[in-house]
Every structure is written in structure tokens, then in C-alpha cells.
Design a protein around this motif. Structure first.
Motif, PDB file in Angstrom:
ATOM      1  N   GLU A  65     -16.030  -4.533  -6.010  1.00  0.00           N
ATOM      2  CA  GLU A  65     -15.641  -5.067  -7.312  1.00  0.00           C
ATOM      3  C   GLU A  65     -14.300  -4.466  -7.768  1.00  0.00           C
ATOM      4  N   ARG A  66     -13.869  -4.856  -8.970  1.00  0.00           N
ATOM      5  CA  ARG A  66     -12.538  -4.479  -9.445  1.00  0.00           C
ATOM      6  C   ARG A  66     -12.341  -2.969  -9.535  1.00  0.00           C
ATOM      7  N   ALA A  67     -13.302  -2.239 -10.082  1.00  0.00           N
ATOM      8  CA  ALA A  67     -13.122  -0.795 -10.269  1.00  0.00           C
ATOM      9  C   ALA A  67     -12.896  -0.098  -8.924  1.00  0.00           C
ATOM     10  N   ARG A  68     -13.698  -0.452  -7.947  1.00  0.00           N
ATOM     11  CA  ARG A  68     -13.548   0.161  -6.628  1.00  0.00           C
ATOM     12  C   ARG A  68     -12.230  -0.241  -5.979  1.00  0.00           C
ATOM     13  N   TRP A  69     -11.858  -1.504  -6.177  1.00  0.00           N
ATOM     14  CA  TRP A  69     -10.615  -2.007  -5.611  1.00  0.00           C
ATOM     15  C   TRP A  69      -9.407  -1.287  -6.212  1.00  0.00           C
ATOM     16  N   THR A  70      -9.363  -1.159  -7.532  1.00  0.00           N
ATOM     17  CA  THR A  70      -8.212  -0.506  -8.170  1.00  0.00           C
ATOM     18  C   THR A  70      -8.114   0.971  -7.780  1.00  0.00           C
ATOM     19  N   ASP A  71      -9.240   1.652  -7.657  1.00  0.00           N
ATOM     20  CA  ASP A  71      -9.211   3.037  -7.189  1.00  0.00           C
ATOM     21  C   ASP A  71      -8.614   3.124  -5.790  1.00  0.00           C
ATOM     22  N   TYR A  72      -9.033   2.226  -4.928  1.00  0.00           N
ATOM     23  CA  TYR A  72      -8.525   2.188  -3.557  1.00  0.00           C
ATOM     24  C   TYR A  72      -7.023   1.925  -3.549  1.00  0.00           C
ATOM     25  N   LYS A  73      -6.575   0.950  -4.342  1.00  0.00           N
ATOM     26  CA  LYS A  73      -5.161   0.604  -4.370  1.00  0.00           C
ATOM     27  C   LYS A  73      -4.307   1.748  -4.929  1.00  0.00           C
ATOM     28  N   ARG A  74      -4.800   2.447  -5.928  1.00  0.00           N
ATOM     29  CA  ARG A  74      -4.056   3.578  -6.476  1.00  0.00           C
ATOM     30  C   ARG A  74      -3.871   4.666  -5.415  1.00  0.00           C
ATOM     31  N   ARG A  75      -4.915   4.936  -4.648  1.00  0.00           N
ATOM     32  CA  ARG A  75      -4.821   5.960  -3.618  1.00  0.00           C
ATOM     33  C   ARG A  75      -3.811   5.554  -2.537  1.00  0.00           C
ATOM     34  N   VAL A  76      -3.857   4.286  -2.123  1.00  0.00           N
ATOM     35  CA  VAL A  76      -2.948   3.816  -1.087  1.00  0.00           C
ATOM     36  C   VAL A  76      -1.505   3.837  -1.580  1.00  0.00           C
ATOM     37  N   LEU A  77      -1.245   3.321  -2.765  1.00  0.00           N
ATOM     38  CA  LEU A  77       0.113   3.244  -3.283  1.00  0.00           C
ATOM     39  C   LEU A  77       0.710   4.624  -3.522  1.00  0.00           C
ATOM     40  N   ALA A  78      -0.123   5.603  -3.763  1.00  0.00           N
ATOM     41  CA  ALA A  78       0.376   6.965  -3.966  1.00  0.00           C
ATOM     42  C   ALA A  78       1.002   7.543  -2.706  1.00  0.00           C
ATOM     43  N   THR A  79       0.693   6.948  -1.539  1.00  0.00           N
ATOM     44  CA  THR A  79       1.242   7.448  -0.275  1.00  0.00           C
ATOM     45  C   THR A  79       2.523   6.725   0.122  1.00  0.00           C
ATOM     46  N   LYS A  80       2.951   5.744  -0.659  1.00  0.00           N
ATOM     47  CA  LYS A  80       4.103   4.927  -0.276  1.00  0.00           C
ATOM     48  C   LYS A  80       5.402   5.444  -0.879  1.00  0.00           C
ATOM     49  N   THR A  81       6.454   5.366  -0.062  1.00  0.00           N
ATOM     50  CA  THR A  81       7.801   5.621  -0.568  1.00  0.00           C
ATOM     51  C   THR A  81       8.627   4.343  -0.576  1.00  0.00           C
ATOM     52  N   ASP A  82       8.259   3.413   0.266  1.00  0.00           N
ATOM     53  CA  ASP A  82       8.912   2.104   0.285  1.00  0.00           C
ATOM     54  C   ASP A  82       7.997   1.116   1.001  1.00  0.00           C
ATOM     55  N   GLN A  83       8.154  -0.165   0.672  1.00  0.00           N
ATOM     56  CA  GLN A  83       7.380  -1.200   1.334  1.00  0.00           C
ATOM     57  C   GLN A  83       8.056  -2.553   1.149  1.00  0.00           C
ATOM     58  N   ALA A  84       7.883  -3.415   2.132  1.00  0.00           N
ATOM     59  CA  ALA A  84       8.390  -4.789   2.075  1.00  0.00           C
ATOM     60  C   ALA A  84       7.234  -5.726   2.394  1.00  0.00           C
ATOM     61  N   ILE A  85       7.091  -6.776   1.592  1.00  0.00           N
ATOM     62  CA  ILE A  85       5.974  -7.714   1.751  1.00  0.00           C
ATOM     63  C   ILE A  85       6.539  -9.123   1.791  1.00  0.00           C
ATOM     64  N   ARG A  86       6.301  -9.803   2.898  1.00  0.00           N
ATOM     65  CA  ARG A  86       6.737 -11.190   3.052  1.00  0.00           C
ATOM     66  C   ARG A  86       5.516 -12.091   3.197  1.00  0.00           C
TER      67      ARG A  86
END
Length: 447
Positions: A366-387
Motif C-alpha cells: 500500500e501507499r505507506a509502505r511504498w513511500t517508505d521504500y521510495k524515500r530509502r531508495v532516493l536517499a541513495t541517489k546523486t543523479d538519475q535519468a528516466i526515459r
């Protein structure tokens, strides 16, 4: 799957070859109760249609026959319209050619029999020519089924002439899957559309009669004999050698139940688009266990243009809009997907996560679990490109969206590249629009 009830008829009297042997077998397969109020003659099938509409139908059908001489439905409909208007010579010419080209086309034989006998006496209704009526009781069953098929074919075709607008479902087709199928259950019609590109609406290239589930309404559970409504995709084609005889030339498998169906607790499986048992040319309008069934001739016609990933939109009644409405809806949906992509690519965490609906779900939860997961992943990024490539945008039929409201299915190939991960996947989003604002209701891999 198509229903086949066991039974046979003895003592059928064949008169001057008006009915093919397959008609006798067909007589035992359908309950009259399935087709209430279907007693009408070929003369009055199109009685509600005005003269201008019938003239347009005659011209368009004539064009179809000239382009495709083997188009037996066009010839049948021309015969029905000529019969309706009292032009017996033209009607008989059309019907003679139909039965010559398709000797197993039961309905054509029945109409031709009515036409021939109407010269000497009044025919009370379609199939009232004395041949089908020679078998008491069970003869009525087939006549009602064939009456329903005749009405569905002609009314379904006339509806295509009334519908000069654009299907609301087809906001964008991808170059990789440039063809889409739309099924209008109410009119027993399957439309084939193809992509034109350059921001133009898709173009209708042909349409066919189809049979759908024995029970009306949207599918809810296994065994309810209903055809589901929603946005689906072809998975594969199964050849006739892999299937029982009732599937005819083969079957396009569909991804029912889709994510929204499963979310709503719908059950069942094996909802396919398939052909007709080779003993018969076609099936009555309401005759399957939930599948969409075409005559084998028409299924073969689709083989060259339908493949894995082809969208199939099924609705009780399709939604149609004008060109300007289509452009506005298409632009709004495209902007919603692009806004989601940009906020994710920019790692604007709060803006990105705000795109996800309060009722959001995914294979990860559900949304709560998804947003927690996304926050953890995005915290490891310095740059990204999405096509996003191979984009398709398909609006859910109003009759099937229900409480979910205004829904669009976005399907695309996602090419993701960041400082610590690189990956390509086919993905789909279910987007909901409420009060002008878009949100992501579902995100997951595309089937």
C-alpha cells in the motif's frame, strides 16, 4: 469458452437446399429465454433506421464488398437492407453469393429461405419459412438465436455509421503496438483501430460481429458467464492444435484479471478472444462463458495485426468523444505522466510522492509502505535519468471504472539510469483524475 449444449434433432425436413446441415445441429444449442422479444422479420429489422442512414449503409457496404469480395457479413447486411426495402432481386443476389462463399453461414441460409418463400406467402418472422419450423419445440430455439444474431449484426453495423466520433479510450497508441481492439458488448461489435501518429486520432480500419457472455453485466466472479469490462492486453496467440475444437482457429489470451480487477476481488480466468467451432460459422450474441468470440474468418483477419501487447478495451457501451475533446484529454493525460516522470527524475521527493493517490497500491504494498521504500531508495541517489518510450495511454471505460472515477492506463518502457543502478522494464500506471488533479492509483510491471 463457448457454451455447447448436447442434443440432436431428428427428422429435419430439408427443402430445396435452403438450410445447410449445420443449421439442424445449431437448432439444439440455444435456449429461447436467452433472446426475449426477438421475433421480427428481415423486413423490419431496420425499421427504426431512417432512409438516409440505410442509404449510407448501402453505400458503405457496397464499398466494403468491392474492396473485399469475401466479406460475407457485408453481403448479408446488404441482403437484409434490400429485403427490408422490398428489392428482392438485389437481396437474393447478395444472399446467393453469401451462401456460395460461406456454405456454413446458418443465418444467411435462413434469411435466404425467408426471401424465397416470401414470394408466395407472408413470412411471419425470421425463420418462419416452414423449414426450421418443421421441427416442433426445438426449432424455436434456433430461430430465436438466429433472429438475435441478425438484429445484433445489423444494429451493430448501423451504430458504426452513427458513430462518427473518436473512441475515448484510445488517447495514444504506441508505435510498437499500433493497433487496438475495442469491444462494444451492447452492440456485439468489435472495432479495429490503428495509430496514425503526429497527434492525430487513431483511424478505424474495420469492425466485426462478436458473441459475448451468456449473462449481461461486468464479470465479478468465476463461473458467472459474464464478459469482463476494462483495459486488457493480448498476451499470446494459441494455435488451434493446442486447443479444444470449440475455440475454432485459435485464441488470443488476455490478462484478465488485471491489477484493478484483482484489487476489486474479481475472480475467474481464461477470458480470451477466440474463434468459433468449425462446425458453425458464428455464434448467437450471448453465447460464451465470458470470452469474446469471432467467426473464424474474422479471427484470421486479425492475425496479421494483433500481437502480444495489443490493447483490448471491453465495455458495455463504448464512450465516444469529438476530436477537440480527444485532444484535450490526451494532452492532460500526457502532462500527468510527464509531471510524474520529471518530479521523480529531479529527485524532488515530496513533489514526486505527492503524485501517489491515498488509495495507491502496488506489488510492493500500500501507499505507506511504498513511500517508505521510495524515500530509502532516493536517499541513495546523486543523479538519475528516466526515459519513457513506447508510450500508450488508454482511458478506462466509464461503465467499468466505477468508484475509481476517471481512469487512464499508461503503459511504457522505462529506461532508468542512476549512479548506482541501471535497468529497463515495461511498466504500467493506473492514473486517476479527480477535480482536475491527477494521481497514481497503481504502479507495477506491464503484463
Amino acid at each position: 469458452m463457448t457454451r455447447f449444449l448436447a442434443g440432436s434433432l431428428g427428422g429435419l425436413v430439408l427443402v430445396i437446399g435452403l438450410l445447410a446441415p449445420a443449421v439442424a445441429e445449431q437448432l439444439a444449442f440455444n435456449r429461447a429465454a436467452d433472446y426475449p422479444g426477438s421475433g421480427f422479420s428481415p423486413r423490419v429489422i431496420a425499421e427504426e433506421a431512417d432512409g438516409d442512414l440505410l442509404q449510407r449503409a448501402r453505400e458503405r457496404l457496397g464499398q466494403r464488398v468491392r474492396r473485399h469480395p469475401g466479406d460475407t457479413e457485408a453481403r448479408l447486411l446488404l441482403g437484409l437492407i434490400h429485403f427490408r426495402e422490398g428489392d428482392y432481386a438485389a437481396a437474393l443476389e447478395s444472399l446467393d453469393e453469401v451462401v456460395r462463399r460461406a456454405p456454413d453461414f446458418q443465418l444467411a441460409h435462413l434469411v435466404r429461405g425467408d426471401l424465397l418463400l416470401s414470394r408466395s406467402r407472408v413470412v411471419a418472422g425470421l425463420g418462419g419459412n416452414g423449414v426450421a419450423a418443421a421441427v416442433e419445440g426445438e426449432g424455436d430455439l434456433s430461430r430465436n438465436a438466429l433472429r438475435a444474431e441478425a438484429r445484433a449484426r445489423l444494429e451493430g453495423y448501423l451504430e458504426t455509421l452513427r458513430t462518427a466520433r473518436v473512441p475515448a479510450a484510445l488517447l495514444q497508441l504506441s508505435p510498437e503496438n499500433p493497433v487496438a481492439l475495442l469491444v462494444d458488448k451492447r452492440h456485439n461489435r468489435l472495432y479495429v483501430y490503428e495509430r496514425r501518429g503526429d497527434g492525430r486520432p487513431p483511424r478505424r480500419i474495420r469492425d466485426h460481429y462478436v458473441s459475448t457472455g451468456q449473462a449481461r453485466g461486468d464479470k465479478e466472479r468465476e463461473g458467472d458467464l459474464r464478459t469482463p469490462e476494462g483495459v486488457y492486453f493480448v498476451q499470446e496467440f494459441l494455435e488451434d492444435g493446442e486447443l479444444p475444437a470449440e475455440y475454432g482457429l485459435g485464441a488470443f489470451t488476455l490478462d484478465y484479471p488485471n491489477p484493478l480487477d484483482r484489487r476489486r476481488g474479481k475472480t475467474g480466468y481464461g477470458i480470451w478472444l477466440h474463434g468459433t467451432d468449425r462446425r458453425f460459422f458464428s455464434r448467437p450474441p450471448l453465447d460464451s462463458e465470458g470470452c469474446v468470440v469471432l467467426p473464424n474468418l474474422n479471427l484470421q483477419d486479425l492475425r496479421g495485426s494483433v500481437s502480444a501487447g495489443t490493447p483490448v478495451i471491453i465495455a458495455e457501451r463504448l464512450d465516444w468523444i469529438d476530436h477537440e475533446q480527444w485532444r484535450q484529454r490526451r494532452r492532460a493525460a500526457r502532462q500527468a505522466v510527464e509531471g510524474w516522470r520529471r518530479s521523480w527524475e529531479a529527485m524532488a521527493v515530496e513533489r514526486y510522492l505527492a503524485y501517489y493517490d491515498a488509495d495507491f497500491w502496488s506489488p510492493r504494498g500500500e501507499r505507506a509502505r511504498w513511500t517508505d521504500y521510495k524515500r530509502r531508495v532516493l536517499a541513495t541517489k546523486t543523479d538519475q535519468a528516466i526515459r519513457l518510450e513506447r508510450r500508450a495511454l488508454l482511458a478506462y471505460p466509464d461503465s467499468a471504472a466505477g468508484r475509481a472515477g476517471n481512469l487512464v492506463v499508461a503503459r511504457f518502457r522505462q529506461d532508468y539510469d542512476s549512479n548506482n543502478y541501471r535497468g529497463v522494464m515495461d511498466k504500467q500506471l493506473y492514473l486517476r483524475r479527480e477535480a482536475g488533479d491527477w494521481s497514481v492509483l497503481y504502479e507495477g510491471p506491464a503484463p
